[in-house]
Design an enzyme around this catalytic site. Sequence first.
Site, PDB file in Angstrom:
ATOM      1  N   THR A 125      17.596 -29.273  16.827  1.00  0.00           N
ATOM      2  CA  THR A 125      18.395 -29.591  15.648  1.00  0.00           C
ATOM      3  C   THR A 125      18.990 -28.255  15.223  1.00  0.00           C
ATOM      4  O   THR A 125      18.338 -27.211  15.400  1.00  0.00           O
ATOM      5  CB  THR A 125      17.560 -30.178  14.489  1.00  0.00           C
ATOM      6  OG1 THR A 125      16.644 -29.185  14.032  1.00  0.00           O
ATOM      7  CG2 THR A 125      16.773 -31.416  14.911  1.00  0.00           C
ATOM      8  N   HIS A 126      20.225 -28.280  14.734  1.00  0.00           N
ATOM      9  CA  HIS A 126      20.939 -27.027  14.392  1.00  0.00           C
ATOM     10  C   HIS A 126      21.023 -26.101  15.604  1.00  0.00           C
ATOM     11  O   HIS A 126      21.123 -24.882  15.442  1.00  0.00           O
ATOM     12  CB  HIS A 126      20.258 -26.281  13.240  1.00  0.00           C
ATOM     13  CG  HIS A 126      19.941 -27.141  12.056  1.00  0.00           C
ATOM     14  ND1 HIS A 126      20.754 -27.233  10.956  1.00  0.00           N
ATOM     15  CD2 HIS A 126      18.897 -27.977  11.824  1.00  0.00           C
ATOM     16  CE1 HIS A 126      20.229 -28.069  10.079  1.00  0.00           C
ATOM     17  NE2 HIS A 126      19.100 -28.547  10.597  1.00  0.00           N
ATOM     18  N   GLU A 129      34.230 -29.673  30.288  1.00  0.00           N
ATOM     19  CA  GLU A 129      35.148 -29.125  29.277  1.00  0.00           C
ATOM     20  C   GLU A 129      36.373 -30.024  29.125  1.00  0.00           C
ATOM     21  O   GLU A 129      36.880 -30.212  28.020  1.00  0.00           O
ATOM     22  CB  GLU A 129      35.566 -27.706  29.659  1.00  0.00           C
ATOM     23  CG  GLU A 129      34.403 -26.733  29.606  1.00  0.00           C
ATOM     24  CD  GLU A 129      34.748 -25.414  30.267  1.00  0.00           C
ATOM     25  OE1 GLU A 129      35.102 -24.481  29.540  1.00  0.00           O
ATOM     26  OE2 GLU A 129      34.673 -25.311  31.499  1.00  0.00           O
ATOM     27  N   LYS A 182      31.877 -16.839  39.372  1.00  0.00           N
ATOM     28  CA  LYS A 182      31.923 -17.914  38.391  1.00  0.00           C
ATOM     29  C   LYS A 182      31.850 -19.315  38.985  1.00  0.00           C
ATOM     30  O   LYS A 182      32.421 -19.606  40.018  1.00  0.00           O
ATOM     31  CB  LYS A 182      33.218 -17.816  37.556  1.00  0.00           C
ATOM     32  CG  LYS A 182      33.274 -16.657  36.597  1.00  0.00           C
ATOM     33  CD  LYS A 182      32.212 -16.667  35.512  1.00  0.00           C
ATOM     34  CE  LYS A 182      32.417 -17.715  34.451  1.00  0.00           C
ATOM     35  NZ  LYS A 182      33.515 -17.470  33.523  1.00  0.00           N
ATOM     36  N   SER A 221      36.609 -19.168  39.367  1.00  0.00           N
ATOM     37  CA  SER A 221      37.570 -18.329  38.655  1.00  0.00           C
ATOM     38  C   SER A 221      38.451 -17.636  39.680  1.00  0.00           C
ATOM     39  O   SER A 221      37.990 -17.271  40.753  1.00  0.00           O
ATOM     40  CB  SER A 221      36.811 -17.291  37.832  1.00  0.00           C
ATOM     41  OG  SER A 221      37.614 -16.152  37.609  1.00  0.00           O
TER      42      SER A 221
END
Length: 468
Positions: free
Chosen positions: A160-161, A301, A294, A288
């Site tokens: 949470t948070h 996304e 990468k 990348s």
Amino acid sequence: MAGTDKKQATWGGRFREGPSPLMARFSESVSFDRELARFDIQGSTAHAKMLAHVGLISHEDRDAIVQGLAAVLCDIEAGRFEWKEELEDVHMNIEQALSVKVPAAARLHTARSRNDQVATDMRLYLRDACMQIMAYVEALIAVLVDFADANKDTLVPGYTHLQRAQPVSVAHHFLAYVEMFARDRQRFAQVFEEVNVCPLGSGAIAGSTLPIDREFVARELGFVDAEGKPRFTQNSMDAVADRDGFIDFAHACALCGVHMSRVAEDMILWNSAEFGFILLPDAYTTGSSLMPQKKNPDSMELVRGKSARLQGNLHSLYAMVKGLPLTYNRDLQEDKPPVFDSMRQTAACLQVLAAALKGAKMSPARCASAVADPLLLATDLADYLVKKGVPFRKAHHIVGALVAMAEDMALPLDKLPDAEVLALDPALGSDWREVFDLKRAIAARERPGMPGSAQVAERIKYWRSRAK
Ligand code: ARG
């Protein structure tokens, strides 16, 4: 720019000149509403049958129109059809092409307007879209349930948070998504119900003076209830002005998009080196152009990004309809691109998410080391005190003091010396450390909706039985 000499083929009667090329380009919708071709032909076929049924056209004309429409559909599907911008939209393109094949085409638009025609086409489109999206949602649910099942025994911190909160199983975490998508499925089923009502027969605004049979055409197009009774709209003005079903569909897509985006965000975090809980498959990640090491979670996304687009589509529709006087206004031609886009993007996101998760692998070692954090069981220690009769608020305070002590002494919570701990409150017994057993912690949560293994197994069973 002046108009052309060529008058508009369908509505040009009262005009002295045709639309200017600028206007023709500006007002065309065929570049996007051709997506409706098969529904337009389905609607026209039913309409022609109804016209013959009530004697407004002959059976010969009906047969010629029905066969002609089938031939037009063949041309469209084979990519042979020549779409013409100057004919504005899908409706006039098809009617015009039909008229080249059969003279009876001139009778097809009897007792019909493009206003009730497009409303019908879109309801047929939305019914089909809901069915397709529901199937994609079900496929995603199946992948999520399989993933939950395969990782029932792997524990992770629940957050949470975005701060470690309490331990849960990966299965419980993934089944949370299943709950969301099951609601989405239900939402699309409701949209289907709502749009499954026939507006044909409403004409441009006030129906028709001709003796049409609305029940016949509704039945012909499958606009029927569970008992097979035809369902048709009850106010001709509402029927041509109403875009609620579009908005409800776009909303169902937007909310499903929000759910997908939340899954994607979790996966992006879990796939990062910092978490390292999950490994996304190569096939749904990209590299990348500059940094050779990468491996980026682009699929997730993009799902997250496209969810913004789905909200934009919903908002466009809301804004478009808000200030419109009754009934049809040409603004409403702009209602199609957002709906089509929401359909395509939602379908794509659902498929990509399902495929990427199917190929994803948990990293049990990284999960185990994260979930070994004893602070995750601080609440269980408070519950331990409650069981010994301490009021919860006080128990919370005592455990808070222990957490502070652990921080001061730079020790894990469960490694604090007994002497210091027991001195804090008489309710703390020598068994206090037994709380820090993850198996016990999970086993203690066996009431409905909790992450206990039996609860989770039950839920997996439930979702599997629903899928059959
Ligand atoms: N292309 C139009 C649309 O999508 C069809 C309806 C046109 N009706 C009209 N009265 N101009 O909205």
